[in-house]
Write an enzyme that holds these catalytic residues in place. Structure first.
Site, mmCIF file in Angstrom:
data_model
loop_
_atom_site.group_PDB
_atom_site.id
_atom_site.type_symbol
_atom_site.label_atom_id
_atom_site.label_comp_id
_atom_site.label_asym_id
_atom_site.label_seq_id
_atom_site.Cartn_x
_atom_site.Cartn_y
_atom_site.Cartn_z
ATOM 1 N N TYR A 104 -12.075 -14.566 -27.673
ATOM 2 C CA TYR A 104 -12.199 -16.009 -27.502
ATOM 3 C C TYR A 104 -10.833 -16.687 -27.645
ATOM 4 O O TYR A 104 -10.347 -16.930 -28.753
ATOM 5 C CB TYR A 104 -13.183 -16.593 -28.511
ATOM 6 C CG TYR A 104 -14.575 -16.006 -28.467
ATOM 7 C CD1 TYR A 104 -15.071 -15.405 -27.303
ATOM 8 C CD2 TYR A 104 -15.409 -16.045 -29.583
ATOM 9 C CE1 TYR A 104 -16.345 -14.868 -27.257
ATOM 10 C CE2 TYR A 104 -16.693 -15.520 -29.547
ATOM 11 C CZ TYR A 104 -17.150 -14.917 -28.377
ATOM 12 O OH TYR A 104 -18.418 -14.392 -28.349
ATOM 13 N N HIS B 220 -18.533 -5.344 -29.079
ATOM 14 C CA HIS B 220 -18.550 -6.467 -28.147
ATOM 15 C C HIS B 220 -18.584 -5.977 -26.698
ATOM 16 O O HIS B 220 -17.601 -5.426 -26.199
ATOM 17 C CB HIS B 220 -17.312 -7.339 -28.373
ATOM 18 C CG HIS B 220 -17.424 -8.712 -27.789
ATOM 19 N ND1 HIS B 220 -16.368 -9.591 -27.746
ATOM 20 C CD2 HIS B 220 -18.484 -9.382 -27.238
ATOM 21 C CE1 HIS B 220 -16.759 -10.722 -27.187
ATOM 22 N NE2 HIS B 220 -18.029 -10.622 -26.871
#
Length: 345
Positions: A56, A142
């Site tokens: 992010y 992830h």
């Protein structure tokens, strides 16, 4: 705000969790001040679970979240981050723009997929440095879509060892598909799955295998993407679904959902937030925000009562299968529980 334990372990998550991708300048910039105020607003509303990732904003989300939480008692909140993408300086040395990956930040680093045991350790070490913390509570694999075998053989055992040593409290996997997380639930001892966009009022792919497996084995699921990339906040032509313009059949279904919720005087986003809690495996719903106003609106919608008759009409309209579990209305301060599905007529 209520909380639940993940997989019956020691780590707890609040009913609502703050997803911090927006703090990494998802699609457009957010100031440091706005990011800090967003975390503060979530805290003031009772949110005690915060989710971030190196991906992010090339670490910007982690840095901002760590700064915003600094000064809070470390045992008073739960923080999750993710492994699988290492951030390495861009060998071209030319700061570009990372919007190709969805983040309005200079592309000074590149993401390198790495689900090796060493990659897990390096990723967590770098995350702790960016966060300015001595530990994370939850570590998630992830998006290992194209790296399933390495994630199972190498990354998962590394996380299991870290959990056994007390370095992290809970481990799991975070994806926007449900088949591979279901495999992890069957074949490993993970505590939690973060499932994005696949168990929502619009679509219930996760109900086919993942959620029943999790419930049967005592594992927990955190549901993200309950608005399906924004479509369930305001269905209209041009609204996004899976981060692209919604196809007409999907938009039509969302508009039918909207019509039902409006007949019951309930905003669609309130029903979308409450829906996942009908399943006993669901411990928390995770939503993103980029401003205090967005946080406060989300909390307000989550607290709105949703009448049982709304779920009944969704079933009658064919918008929910008869065997889809739904929450029942509870008194203020009470605890909603799943409503038993009706037998098909």
């Amino acid at each position: 705000m209520r909380s639940a334990r993940l997989g019956g372990g020691a780590v707890t998550v609040s009913e609502l969790a703050l997803g911090c991708a927006a703090l990494g300048n998802l699609y457009r910039p957010v100031t440091d001040e706005a990011a800090h105020a967003t975390v503060d607003a979530a805290w003031d509303a009772g949110v005690r679970t915060f989710d971030t990732a190196p991906h992010y904003g090339l670490g910007l989300s982690e840095r901002r979240l760590g700064a915003a939480l600094r000064g809070r008692a470390r045992d008073s909140y739960t923080l999750s981050t993710k492994v699988g993408r290492l951030l390495e300086p861009d060998p071209r040395g030319i700061p570009g723009n990372d919007l190709d990956h969805g983040f309005a930040v200079p592309a000074t680093h590149r993401r390198v997929w790495d689900f090796s045991a060493d990659g897990v350790l390096r990723s967590l070490e770098a995350s702790l440095e960016r966060l300015g913390l001595d530990r994370v509570d939850i570590a998630l694999l992830h998006d290992p879509d194209d790296h399933a075998e390495q994630a199972l053989r190498e990354a998962y055992p590394a996380l299991e060892r870290l959990r056994g040593e007390g370095v992290v409290g809970a481990i799991g996997i975070g994806m926007n598909r449900s088949a591979l997380p279901a495999r992890f639930v069957r074949e490993t001892d993970i505590d939690v799955v973060l499932l994005a966009g696949r168990y929502t009022l619009l679509e219930q792919d996760g109900l086919g295998e993942l959620l029943p497996e999790a419930a049967a084995r005592g594992r927990s699921v955190i549901i993200g993407g309950v608005f399906n990339s924004g479509l369930l906040t305001a269905p209209r032509p041009g609204a996004t679904y899976d981060y692209a313009p919604a196809p007409q059949p999907v938009l039509d279904r969302a508009l039918r959902l909207l019509a039902v919720t409006e007949r019951h005087g309930v905003p669609l986003r309130a029903a979308a937030l409450r829906f996942p809690f009908g399943h006993p495996a669901v411990a928390s719903v995770l939503t993103g925000a980029r401003s205090p106003e967005e946080v406060r609106d989300t909390v307000e919608q989550l607290r709105r009562p949703v009448p049982d008759a709304l779920w009944d009409e969704l079933r009658a309209e064919g918008l929910l299968d008869p065997d889809t579990p739904v929450p029942v209305t509870a008194p203020i301060g009470g605890t909603p529980s799943p409503k038993e599905p009706k037998e098909p007529s």
